[in-house]
Enzyme design. Structure first.
Site, short mmCIF file in Angstrom:
data_model
loop_
_atom_site.label_atom_id
_atom_site.label_comp_id
_atom_site.label_asym_id
_atom_site.label_seq_id
_atom_site.Cartn_x
_atom_site.Cartn_y
_atom_site.Cartn_z
N LYS A 146 20.50 -24.47 -62.38
CA LYS A 146 19.97 -23.11 -62.52
C LYS A 146 19.88 -22.42 -61.15
O LYS A 146 20.05 -21.21 -61.06
CB LYS A 146 18.58 -23.15 -63.14
CG LYS A 146 18.61 -23.25 -64.65
CD LYS A 146 17.21 -23.07 -65.20
CE LYS A 146 16.99 -23.96 -66.41
NZ LYS A 146 15.58 -24.15 -66.68
N GLU A 150 12.45 -24.60 -69.53
CA GLU A 150 11.59 -23.88 -68.60
C GLU A 150 12.19 -22.48 -68.46
O GLU A 150 13.37 -22.36 -68.11
CB GLU A 150 11.61 -24.61 -67.25
CG GLU A 150 10.61 -24.05 -66.29
CD GLU A 150 10.60 -24.81 -64.96
OE1 GLU A 150 11.18 -25.91 -64.87
OE2 GLU A 150 9.99 -24.27 -64.02
N ARG A 159 23.46 -36.31 -68.99
CA ARG A 159 23.70 -34.88 -68.92
C ARG A 159 25.15 -34.59 -69.23
O ARG A 159 26.03 -35.39 -68.95
CB ARG A 159 23.43 -34.35 -67.52
CG ARG A 159 22.01 -34.41 -67.08
CD ARG A 159 21.90 -33.90 -65.65
NE ARG A 159 21.65 -32.47 -65.60
CZ ARG A 159 20.43 -31.94 -65.74
NH1 ARG A 159 19.38 -32.70 -65.94
NH2 ARG A 159 20.27 -30.64 -65.67
P1 ATP Z 1 16.08 -27.25 -63.85
O1 ATP Z 1 15.47 -28.61 -63.84
O2 ATP Z 1 17.21 -27.00 -62.88
O3 ATP Z 1 15.12 -26.12 -63.95
P2 ATP Z 1 17.09 -27.99 -66.41
O4 ATP Z 1 18.56 -27.80 -66.61
O5 ATP Z 1 16.52 -29.34 -66.38
O6 ATP Z 1 16.84 -27.15 -65.17
P3 ATP Z 1 15.20 -27.27 -68.46
O7 ATP Z 1 14.84 -25.90 -68.87
O8 ATP Z 1 14.15 -28.15 -67.92
O9 ATP Z 1 16.35 -27.11 -67.43
O10 ATP Z 1 16.00 -28.00 -69.62
C1 ATP Z 1 15.59 -28.03 -70.95
C2 ATP Z 1 16.17 -29.25 -71.61
O11 ATP Z 1 17.58 -29.26 -71.54
C3 ATP Z 1 15.69 -30.53 -70.96
O12 ATP Z 1 15.28 -31.41 -71.99
C4 ATP Z 1 16.89 -31.04 -70.24
O13 ATP Z 1 16.89 -32.44 -70.19
C5 ATP Z 1 18.05 -30.49 -71.07
N1 ATP Z 1 19.24 -30.32 -70.25
C6 ATP Z 1 19.33 -29.59 -69.12
N2 ATP Z 1 20.55 -29.68 -68.58
C7 ATP Z 1 21.28 -30.49 -69.38
C8 ATP Z 1 22.62 -30.99 -69.35
N3 ATP Z 1 23.47 -30.65 -68.37
N4 ATP Z 1 23.02 -31.80 -70.35
C9 ATP Z 1 22.19 -32.11 -71.34
N5 ATP Z 1 20.91 -31.69 -71.43
C10 ATP Z 1 20.44 -30.89 -70.46
MG MG Z 2 14.21 -29.52 -65.98
#
Ligand code: ATP
Ligand code: MG
Length: 560
Positions: free
Chosen positions: A269, A33, A259
């Site tokens: 974020k 995102e 994660r």
């Molecule tokens: P938020 O939900 O806080 O906006 P997010 O970290 O989930 O942030 P996204 O942009 O939705 O951000 O993430 C893109 C992809 O990266 C998703 O498939 C998510 O599952 C993966 N991802 C995010 N954070 C992690 C992490 N700490 N470890 C592994 N994969 C991650």
């Molecule tokens: Mg997300």
């Protein structure tokens, strides 16, 4: 395990699906995102998604999840593309946006309405929350749940036409308000939002919800394996329901993994944005940030990040990984390739009283102790030198093998010297050391019987180049800052130490921006933003040894 065995459970599933003929080609996606910069956790997801496809000759989409207009920003889009490319991955033609599929998503919504599987609800957001129930209590059906297909279709089309205000209605899937899984209690599919979208402009007054859009976009792109983090496990029944009922052209399989959490930092974020907005750091690319942009500016090689997530592994178990593990990957990536140089971070003047006043010798210095092919350079040596303040100690313990009054030490690539006199100013501050050198001990000369235990680095005062050197440390002083009620209270006040350093002259030339090892101090490189000819700025990438290892081990044990 043999060398060819898949290295994690996801790669095992993929290997099985290829072997059984379920899939001829693997298709994955990385779906960020664009509401912030990518961080070390995303590296895991990027390496996994692009990695499994590349390893099997498959394809990967970079898909921007842009279903939240207003929160997203072109700066983030550009940064994400840069970061993925820098990590070494290529999406080719497969750069997409959830918004590319708005027409098809809307058509799927109408189909669900026509099948009696979705309805327009006119409860307020507040009421919807009340009706939803809790983890222990079933929800209640909305009074609008039994609207006819005709009425629902009419209302949905008028939502689409922009006839209603934000929040007046919402389209919901009709699943089960009593489901133990809250995600199945008639989840919202579309909401009304009169907000301009960066790609579709004013075309849409309604926007699809994440689960609906994400599932169907995966299907439209014929993703074979939709890899996501564990918090989506409870969404999988909804994912599968949507695939069953919305009749998309393909059926991806969602697989969750844990994660990646890195100790001593935050990866939410929201928290990263707060660090930037409150100017606690200089920006998203501040070298202390766990963002890809920050790590890159700090000087971490892409190969080190890939190696790190490979070592961390893809599992189902939540993990908090030690920063030391990431730093080890960085040291390994830099060790063989970085030329050695001499730099003094906190200078102390040292005068060789028996060295001729105007003499300058060019000392031959190896660029790499383990690789003669990297050649040598000449380092000027003269009567007035600078050494590291830490390399001298007045009341030194017996095991201190650096310089002490009356003691001897070797100057790297030069002579053995002895400290004869310590000069202090009126206030008792150390001003300079007066030493003598032994001309018979020049490096490279036949070994004399003289042996000294310590070797220290130095630069020639008259020849040294000035530089600002930025010494970075952990941004937080506890292993799991996420657990702190207020992360401000656990910030490490010493996360940045800026010193006026003196460098050997070879470091004055701005050539290629490559990491170097400052002997005995660590790996450094010119800051990509602030370094300039004549005004050198170096970042410390990583120290040579892990000074946190012990503390961190204890802290990690405490965290469990
Ligand atoms: P938020 O939900 O806080 O906006 P997010 O970290 O989930 O942030 P996204 O942009 O939705 O951000 O993430 C893109 C992809 O990266 C998703 O498939 C998510 O599952 C993966 N991802 C995010 N954070 C992690 C992490 N700490 N470890 C592994 N994969 C991650
Ligand atoms: Mg997300």
């Amino acid at each position: 395990m043999s060398d060819t065995a898949p290295r994690d459970f996801i790669r095992q599933i993929i290997a099985d699906d290829l072997a059984s003929g379920k899939h001829a080609e693997i298709v994955t996606r990385f779906p960020p995102e664009p509401n912030g910069y990518l961080h070390i956790g995303h590296v895991m997801s990027i390496c996994l998604n692009f990695g499994v496809a590349a390893e099997t000759g498959g394809r990967t989409y970079l898909r921007f999840d842009d279903t939240n207009p207003g929160k997203e920003d072109e700066e983030f889009v550009r940064a994400i593309e840069d970061d993925v490319r820098w990590l070494g991955y290529d999406w080719g033609e497969r750069l997409t946006h959830a918004s590319d599929y708005f027409d098809r998503l809307y058509a799927a919504a109408e189909l669900l309405v026509e099948k009696g599987l979705a309805y327009v609800d006119s409860l307020s957001a507040e009421e919807i929350r009340e009706y939803r129930g809790t983890l222990t209590e079933a929800g209640k059906d909305s009074p609008y749940r039994d609207r006819s297909v005709e009425e629902n279709l009419d209302l949905l089309r008028r939502m689409r036409a922009g006839e209603f205000a934000d929040g007046e209605h919402v389209l919901r899937a009709k699943i089960d308000m009593a489901s133990p899984n809250i995600n199945l209690r008639d989840p919202a599919l579309y909401r009304i939002r009169h907000v301009r979208h960066q790609h579709t402009g004013e075309a849409w007054p309604i926007y699809p919800m994440y689960d609906f859009a994400h599932t169907l976009c995966d299907a439209f792109e014929a993703i074979t394996h939709s890899l996501c983090t564990l918090e989506f496990e409870d969404h999988r029944p909804l994912y599968n329901w949507l695939l069953d009922q919305a009749e998309p052209p393909a059926r991806p399989r969602q697989i969750e993994f844990s994660r990646l959490n890195l100790a001593y930092t935050v990866t939410s974020k929201r928290k990263l944005a707060a660090l930037v907005d409150e100017k606690i750091v200089s920006g998203w690319d501040d070298p202390r940030m766990p963002t890809i942009a920050g790590l890159r500016r700090r000087g971490y090689p892409a190969a080190a990040l890939r190696d790190f997530v490979k070592r961390a592994g893809v599992t189902k178990k939540d993990k908090l990984i030690e920063m030391g593990m990431l730093e080890n990957s960085v040291r390994e990536a830099l060790g063989d390739s970085s030329p050695r140089r001499m730099a003094v971070l906190k200078p102390l003047k040292l005068v060789l009283t028996n060295y001729p006043e105007d003499q300058v010798e060019l000392m031959e210095a190896k660029n790499h102790p383990g690789n003669d092919e990297m050649g040598t350079r000449e380092v000027p040596f003269s009567r007035e030198l600078l050494i590291e303040q830490d390399d001298f100690m007045e009341d030194a313990p017996r095991k201190f093998f650096r310089l002490k009054p009356g003691g001897e030490v070797r100057l790297r690539f030069a002579y053995i010297i002895r400290c004869d006199e310590v000069v202090r100013d009126d206030e008792g501050n150390l001003v300079e050391l007066r030493c003598s050198y032994d001309p018979a001990t020049k490096s490279g000369m036949p070994e004399s019987d003289r042996k000294v235990k310590g070797t220290i680095h130095w630069v020639s005062a008259a020849h040294a180049v000035d530089a600002e050197v930025r010494l970075y440390d952990r941004l937080f002083n506890v292993a799991n800052p996420n657990a702190a009620e207020d992360f401000h209270s656990v910030l490490n006040p010493g996360s940045l130490d800026v010193v006026d350093a003196r460098l050997e002259p070879a470091l004055g030339e701005t050539g290629d921006r490559v990491p170097v090892q400052f002997e005995r101090l660590g790996y450094f490189w010119p800051d990509p933003v602030d370094d300039a000819p004549g005004a050198r700025v170096f970042n410390r990438i990583v120290t040579l040894r892990d000074s946190w290892a012990k503390i961190e081990k204890q802290a990690m044990q405490a965290v469990g």
